[in-house]
Scaffold this motif. Structure first.
Motif, short mmCIF file in Angstrom:
data_model
loop_
_atom_site.label_atom_id
_atom_site.label_comp_id
_atom_site.label_asym_id
_atom_site.label_seq_id
_atom_site.Cartn_x
_atom_site.Cartn_y
_atom_site.Cartn_z
N VAL A 36 35.68 52.33 30.68
CA VAL A 36 37.05 52.02 30.25
C VAL A 36 37.73 53.28 29.73
N LEU A 37 36.97 54.08 28.96
CA LEU A 37 37.56 55.31 28.43
C LEU A 37 37.93 56.27 29.56
N ILE A 38 37.10 56.31 30.59
CA ILE A 38 37.45 57.16 31.73
C ILE A 38 38.76 56.71 32.35
N TYR A 39 38.90 55.42 32.53
CA TYR A 39 40.15 54.89 33.10
C TYR A 39 41.33 55.24 32.21
N LYS A 45 48.25 53.31 35.65
CA LYS A 45 49.11 53.63 34.52
C LYS A 45 49.98 52.43 34.18
N PHE A 46 50.55 51.88 35.21
CA PHE A 46 51.41 50.71 35.01
C PHE A 46 50.61 49.55 34.43
N ASP A 47 49.50 49.24 35.09
CA ASP A 47 48.70 48.08 34.70
C ASP A 47 48.23 48.17 33.26
N LEU A 48 47.62 49.32 32.95
CA LEU A 48 47.05 49.47 31.61
C LEU A 48 48.15 49.42 30.56
N GLY A 49 49.21 50.18 30.82
CA GLY A 49 50.28 50.28 29.84
C GLY A 49 50.89 48.93 29.54
N TYR A 50 51.29 48.24 30.60
CA TYR A 50 52.02 46.99 30.36
C TYR A 50 51.10 45.86 29.90
N SER A 51 49.85 45.86 30.39
CA SER A 51 48.97 44.80 29.89
C SER A 51 48.72 45.02 28.41
N GLY A 87 41.65 42.83 30.62
CA GLY A 87 41.17 42.58 31.98
C GLY A 87 41.90 41.41 32.62
N SER A 88 42.04 40.32 31.86
CA SER A 88 42.68 39.13 32.44
C SER A 88 44.12 39.41 32.85
N ILE A 89 44.84 40.14 32.00
CA ILE A 89 46.26 40.35 32.32
C ILE A 89 46.41 41.23 33.54
N ILE A 90 45.54 42.22 33.66
CA ILE A 90 45.62 43.05 34.86
C ILE A 90 45.38 42.19 36.10
N ILE A 116 39.24 49.50 48.87
CA ILE A 116 39.12 50.54 47.84
C ILE A 116 39.89 50.22 46.56
N PRO A 117 41.17 49.83 46.64
CA PRO A 117 41.83 49.47 45.37
C PRO A 117 41.17 48.28 44.70
N GLY A 118 40.63 47.36 45.52
CA GLY A 118 39.95 46.20 44.95
C GLY A 118 38.75 46.62 44.13
N ILE A 119 37.97 47.54 44.68
CA ILE A 119 36.79 47.99 43.93
C ILE A 119 37.19 48.76 42.68
N PHE A 120 38.24 49.56 42.85
CA PHE A 120 38.76 50.31 41.70
C PHE A 120 39.14 49.35 40.56
N LEU A 121 39.78 48.26 40.94
CA LEU A 121 40.17 47.25 39.96
C LEU A 121 38.94 46.53 39.40
N LEU A 122 38.03 46.20 40.31
CA LEU A 122 36.83 45.45 39.91
C LEU A 122 36.02 46.22 38.88
N ILE A 123 35.86 47.52 39.13
CA ILE A 123 35.07 48.33 38.19
C ILE A 123 35.70 48.25 36.80
N PHE A 124 37.01 48.33 36.76
CA PHE A 124 37.66 48.30 35.46
C PHE A 124 37.48 46.94 34.78
N THR A 125 37.73 45.86 35.51
CA THR A 125 37.66 44.55 34.85
C THR A 125 36.23 44.22 34.44
N VAL A 126 35.27 44.58 35.29
CA VAL A 126 33.87 44.32 34.90
C VAL A 126 33.53 45.12 33.64
N SER A 127 33.94 46.40 33.62
CA SER A 127 33.60 47.24 32.47
C SER A 127 34.20 46.68 31.19
N ILE A 128 35.47 46.31 31.27
CA ILE A 128 36.11 45.89 30.03
C ILE A 128 35.54 44.55 29.58
N ASN A 129 35.10 43.73 30.53
CA ASN A 129 34.45 42.48 30.14
C ASN A 129 33.10 42.74 29.51
#
Ligand SMILES: Nc1ncnc2c1ncn2[C@@H]1O[C@H](COP(=O)(O)OP(=O)(O)O)[C@@H](O)[C@H]1O
Ligand code: SF4
Ligand SMILES: [Mg+2]
Lengths: 363, 524, 341
Positions: C45-48, C120-126, C253-256, C312-325
């Motif tokens: 998450v910190l990397i993201y 940037k958009f996702d993280l910021g606004y969520s 994670g949920s909001i993203i 690829i964007p799906g996996i990028f998203l998946l890694i983030f949501t799994v990590s934050i969960n």
């Protein structure tokens, strides 16, 4: 005897919530209404409506006279609220223009059976998977099996349902890459008509609008098989999404129950390990799982929306998204009302069933 | 050494030797029990006292091999129940590698552990039972009291139950005539009542005990009694399939024999006696194949029609539950039987626990602070009950408490435990009037006594400080940070528990110089 | 040293007169570090977050065009008007420079900067939504829980109602309907999400406030004459804080995911129909759908299958949501004294 009073009391609590729901719906109507009226006068604001006059617009939206009065004059909100509630409860839900210009009641009535079949499939599948799997991993926490189960359930939370749908299509559907197999059609709920099943409104089969049943009624087995095939991918997608929550719940319940003192008592009196899990831990863990039913239903209602769009599956979720995108006010309100009602009744049922099952609950 | 243990095992119902228990937590290794040994003779009541946190419950749970794993494990020791060492296969169940106190790797051998659990489930509840401190938490909240006691009965007494039922079903006029004659010959009602109860239990008609008793009280006419008895008994005969019952009995007998053979097998494995191992294995194989060939149909039928086939057993067990509940002085046992734990009071629940514990006449009862959670009057009743049961069944009791008054009332011999070590052990009188160990004397002085109010130094003396943290316990004598008589040696060497007077053991350098050798071990 | 007795003792149970915040914090931290998966989740998450920070302050560091808005004009002006054909984007590989490492998507827009901009958009606004929702919800919940009686009952009923509406549909409709009055679909969507997101915090904090109220030291403070407001601020809020943090981490994670779903359903999105609204990971994934139609023909023709715009964007998203969960779960376990090992 006592249970009866509990049910009545619990049922009565629904009333204020239901009233609150109608108030919320009414406020939404107010919120959307003026905007819609503005659109009606100024079609440039929103491309979808080419309506010239207010009268036309209102007519098209099917507003009842009561609402129009309340809407436009804003003088007697209480009165118009009650007239609105009367409309809501008598099924006078106005009209929508999607899928064509019909009464809202008709549209929902026609689309809902398809969703019920989808939801039922997902419920059955998720229960079939979740209970044995949950008890299995719950009985051995912090083992490799548990880790696998945990990741599996986490990914259910973490995947966007539509992305999973795409991937499943790519892997399994004959429209996709078909890397693994090309067994499942990826869109729609099956084709009727040409194969002897009569076609009803909006291209859905007659008489029940559930192809699964209609094809059997018409004695058309190959169509039935095709209908089942159409169901597989959407059901799997929804199930994967809702499974995570249930699994996690059961696991937590198992771990919690296993740490209780009475489990030690059971072992101390010589109950074999297998029966300790089956009879003592699982029974205690599964009781609260009944409450998951509420979670399941709300998960389903959310899940069908995306999944029906991904798979072009003509159900209530498909309808809902199109209502929402087109701001079909009456459609949105009616669906909000229906969804809310379903959830409230589910929660009521859950409470009652739970009270019935768990001797500790005091009515 | 080994030899002396073997001797006299018959009288000693429970022997705990050299017990060592550890808990592996994220904060370090809890050295909960060290080098603990004691024994309990037949019919004896042994008390274990100590402050809370001193390891009493751990000892009790270890005696049943119920230490929760993870985080805990018995590392070493022997526990003889009925002469059989339940820790025979201890070393082979797991390998423990301690890299650091925070990083302990435990490798479990699943198959052996499964076998061990199978063995233990036949011993627990049958040979040794346990009652716990919190009756509210110790009973399954979603099962009725009756169901829970019934479960215990049905687990261990299948053969006896089948025998009783068969006896009942084959009961004929001659038998009854004989019974009536013996009963009429009894001198007084009290003995007759007891005899009736025993007979009824033998013949699986426990609920007839009361009508029978009434019958003899109201009449002395043999003809009439005979007629009535026949009528009563015939209502209870349900015409069961005797063949099936006998098959069930034989099946359960085989199962019991299989269990016994496994005990032998493990013992042989412990002695590394290859010949015996082979022999026992062969016998087990024989039984298994016999079950497979002769009882396949029965097992299959049981798999699908269990509820149906168990009905006579359940009925018998229901009657037995009523009997047990009456025995522990519960008013309205029929109502209590169908009640859920939350509907009963703590005292009632503890009575039910006792009933459950005695459902299969165990030789040993372990009671872990059974009265601590109860109020004083209930406490007295429960203690009375336990003493009574102790007498009737001649059961050995391991009685755990932190309340010395209860010890004085209940126990024959007492062990005092501190920081996971036994520090003193003596008959109860000795402990109260001639305590040796400074910790024990401290405990004695902390008892509130009425007369002390009128003495000059009218203050309760409490022991300063509190129970040590067992992750890093004090070196040497674990009591030394709190001891008034601490000497230099106390913090360096550990005193050994030795006999300082006849039947009186203590671990303290004030009385003996013997040092407990502390050996370096894999698990500290 | 002799003070510690057992493991059961935590500040909450011993009835100390001060709130045991400091002890709890260190215990939590130690316990958290024990959950390796949670630590791993936190690191990812910190990397993201780091990527986002760089993207905000110095996008050029990644070799990314400063203003992604200008993309259509600079990179693919021809497609802005003619939307009929979608040329094959570059495949993932190193031959087209850094920004094309993960290939291109629709209009051959490079995936890597698109993903970063979307993140940037996702993280910021969520974060914005969760922060506002958590604050509002916590205030309502704590007040209701602490005051009890009718305030509590009213709040429970209101949240009941919010929990029973199909919020996805309401949010879509709201967004569509209020795009014009609120000047952008983004504003409308954010407002809609904030409106539906506070009740979960109200529920959570209410139950926490209820249980905190009966803790020994709070009762002691009340008995000592501490005022209600003071109590809420000094005792109740601090205890509510950590579970709320857990919920926040899980909700990010949920909001993203909801953003993604909304884009997919046609609200917002990356370049729907060639018109730009806002960059978003879910929209980025849905943009790949246009290539899906060609998959079966590609298969038949034996030409390359364009999978990467979806995968690829799906996996990028998946890694983030799994990590934050994972992180949130670990935090929750670490905060629960019952579960602490
Ligand atoms: N499950 C466990 N995990 C870690 N430590 C334990 C556990 N159970 C008991 N202990 C430790 O063992 C020691 C003895 O506890 P116990 O036997 O319960 O004391 P008591 O004499 O009050 O019954 C205590 O220091 C306690 O911290
Ligand atoms: S050995 Fe020493 S410290 Fe321990 S009890 Fe005896 S005198 Fe006290
Ligand atoms: Mg204890």
């Amino acid at each position: 005897m006592e249970l009866k009073y509990f049910i009545i009391r619990r049922g009565l609590i629904i009333i204020p919530t239901l009233m609150g729901l109608t108030v919320l719906v009414f406020i939404l109507l107010w919120a959307f209404g003026p905007y819609q009226i503005a659109v009606a006068f100024n079609p440039d604001l929103h491309g979808n409506h080419g309506l010239a006059t207010l009268a036309n617009y209102l007519d098209q939206q099917g507003f009842s006279a009561a609402v129009i009065n309340g809407q436009l004059q804003f003088t007697n909100p209480i009165g118009s609220y009650f007239r609105f509630v009367a409309d809501l409860f008598t099924g006078n839900w106005g009209q929508v223009t999607f899928p064509s210009r019909v009464s809202t009641m008709t549209a929902i009535g026609v689309f809902i059976p398809n969703t019920i079949q989808l939801a039922l499939g997902a419920t059955i599948l998720s229960v079939i998977i979740a209970i044995p799997l949950g008890t299995y991993i719950g009985a051995r926490p912090n083992t490799p099996a548990d880790a696998v189960g945990r990741i599996f359930s986490l990914s259910g939370y973490a995947l966007p349902a539509f992305w999973l749908g795409y991937i499943l299509i790519a892997l399994f559907a004959n429209h996709g890459i078909g890397l693994v197999a090309s067994a499942f059609p990826y869109s729609g709920s099956g084709v009727a008509g040409a194969t002897g099943v009569p076609i009803g409104e909006f291209g859905l089969s007659d008489p029940t609008h559930i192809l699964l049943i209609d094809s059997l009624l018409a004695g058309n087995l190959s169509l039935f098989v095709s209908a089942v095939a159409h169901l597989v991918l959407p059901v799997v997608t929804i199930t994967y999404g809702i499974l995570a929550g249930i699994l996690r719940f059961i696991r937590a319940g198992m771990v919690d129950a296993a740490g209780q003192e009475f489990i030690k008592t059971a072992r101390a009196k010589g109950v074999p390990e297998r029966l300790v899990i089956k009879k003592h831990i699982r029974k205690n863990a599964l009781l609260p799982t009944v409450t998951v039913l509420g979670l399941l239903i709300s998960g389903l209602l959310g899940g069908v929306v995306t999944v029906e769009i991904v798979f072009n599956y003509l159900g209530i979720g498909y309808l809902a998204v199109n209502f929402a995108l087109g701001v079909q006010v009456w459609g949105i309100l009616a669906l909000t009302f229906v969804f809310g009602l379903i959830l409230m009744i589910t929660n009521l049922l859950v409470d009652v069933v739970y009270a019935f099952l768990d001797p500790r609950i005091r009515y | 050494m080994e030899q002396s243990i073997q001797i006299g095992k018959e009288e000693k119902q429970l022997i705990v030797e050299d017990l060592k228990v550890r808990f592996f937590t994220s904060k370090g290794i809890v050295k909960a029990i060290d080098n603990l040994s004691f024994y309990i003779e037949e019919g004896e009541s042994y008390g274990l006292v100590g402050e809370s946190g001193s390891g009493k419950s751990v000892t009790a749970t270890a005696a049943m091999d119920l230490i929760p794993d993870p985080p805990g494990r018995i590392i070493r020791g022997r526990i003889f129940i009925n002469g059989y060492n339940i820790l025979n296969d201890l070393e082979r169940l797991v390998t423990i590698k301690v890299r650091s106190p925070y990083d302990v790797r435990i490798r479990r051998r699943k198959r052996l552990i499964k076998r061990h659990n199978y063995i233990m489930s036949g011993i627990r509840g049958d040979k040794v039972s346990m009652i716990f401190q919190e009756p509210f938490l110790s009973l399954n909240p979603v099962m009725t009291i009756g169901e829970q006691i019934k479960e215990a009965i049905l687990l261990h007494s299948r053969v006896e139950i089948s025998n009783s039922i068969i006896k009942r079903e084959t009961l004929n006029e001659d038998d009854i005539a004989k019974m009536v004659d013996t009963l009429m010959a009894q001198p007084d009602n009290q003995t007759r009542k007891k005899l009736i109860a025993r007979m009824c239990s033998q013949y699986a008609i426990p609920d007839l005990a009361k009508p029978f008793t009434d019958l003899y009280e109201n009449s002395t006419d043999r003809e009439f009694i005979m007629k009535e008895s026949l009528a009563l008994v015939s209502t209870k005969k349900v015409g069961l399939n005797l063949e099936e019952l006998e098959q069930a009995r034989n099946y359960f007998l085989l199962k019991d024999r299989e269990h016994d053979l496994y005990l032998k097998l493990i013992e042989a494995e412990k002695q590394e006696d290859e010949v015996k191992i082979d022999e026992v294995r062969k016998q087990i194989y024989q039984i298994k194949s016999q079950i497979r060939s002769d009882y396949l149909l029965f097992v299959l039928k049981r798999l699908f029609l269990k509820r149906f086939m168990d009905r006579p057993f359940e009925e018998y067990a229901d009657g037995r539950v009523l009997e047990l509940l009456t025995e522990v002085n519960i008013a309205g046992p029929e109502r209590v039987m169908d009640a859920y734990p939350h509907e009963l009071s703590g005292g009632m629940l503890q009575r039910c626990m006792i009933a459950m514990a005695f459902s299969s006449n165990p030789k040993i009862l372990i009671a872990d602070e059974p009265t601590t959670a109860l109020d004083v009057t209930t406490q007295a009743q429960i203690l009375d009950l336990m003493r009574e049961v102790n007498k009737t069944y001649n059961t050995s009791i391991l009685f755990i408490t932190h309340d010395l008054a209860v010890i004085a009332e209940m126990c024959d011999r007492v062990g005092v435990i501190y920081g996971g070590n036994l520090v003193e052990e003596a008959p109860v009188k000795e402990i109260f009037y001639n305590a040796k160990h400074p910790y024990t004397t401290g405990l004695m002085n902390a008892i509130p006594k009425a007369e002390r109010r009128y003495e000059k130094s009218a203050r309760l003396e409490s022991i300063p400080g509190s129970v040590p943290n067992l992750i890093s316990p004090p070196s040497g004598c674990r009591f030394h940070p709190r001891c008034k008589f601490k000497m230099d040696i106390c913090s360096e060497k550990k005193p050994k528990l030795v006999e300082i007077e006849k039947n009186h053991k203590a671990a303290c350098f004030l009385y003996s110089d013997e040092v407990e050798e502390e050996v370096e071990e894999d698990v500290p | 040293m002799v003070e510690e007795v057992g493991f059961e003792q935590t500040g909450l149970q011993t009835g100390k007169r001060y709130s045991p915040r400091v002890e709890q914090f260190t215990a939590t931290l130690k316990s958290f570090l024990f959950y390796k998966s949670a630590v791993a989740g936190l690191i990812i998450v910190l990397i993201y977050v780091g990527i986002t920070m760089v993207d905000i302050f110095d996008p050029a560091l990644f070799g990314i065009p400063a203003a992604t808005y200008t993309y259509i004009n600079t990179y693919a002006p021809q497609y802005a008007t003619t939307q009929q054909t979608y040329p094959s984007p570059f495949a993932p590989g190193f031959s087209h420079g850094f920004i094309y490492w993960f290939g291109g998507t629709i209009y051959n827009y490079p995936l890597l900067p698109a993903m970063f901009a979307s993140l940037k958009f996702d993280l910021g606004y969520s974060f914005l939504i969760v922060a506002i929702g958590a604050t509002a919800g916590s205030i309502v919940g704590v007040t209701a829980g602490y005051l009890g009686r009718w305030a509590d009952e009213l709040m429970m009923r209101i949240t009941d109602i919010f929990f029973s509406i199909p919020f996805l549909i309401i949010v879509i409709a709201f967004t569509v309907a209020f795009t014009a009055p609120l000047h952008s679909s983004l504003n409308a969507m954010l407002l809609a999400l904030i409106i539906v997101w506070w009740p979960i915090y109200a529920r959570l904090t209410r139950s926490l406030a209820l249980s905190t109220k009966s803790l020994n030291y709070v009762e002691a403070a009340t008995a000592a004459g501490s005022s209600r407001i003071r109590n809420i601020f000094y005792h109740v809020f601090p205890n509510v804080l950590s579970p709320v943090f857990v919920q926040i981490s899980l909700d990010l994670g949920s909001i993203i995911l909801i953003f993604a779903t909304l884009s997919f359903l046609g609200v917002g999105g990356f370049f729907p129909n060639g018109t730009y609204t806002f960059p978003e990971l879910g929209g980025l994934i849905s943009n790949g759908e246009v290539f899906m139609l060609s998959w079966s023909t590609n298969k038949i023709l034996g030409t390359a299958i364009i999978w990467w715009p979806i995968v690829i964007p799906g996996i990028f998203l998946l890694i983030f949501t799994v990590s934050i969960n994972l992180f949130g779960d670990g935090l929750r376990d670490a905060l629960d004294p019952k579960l602490r090992k």
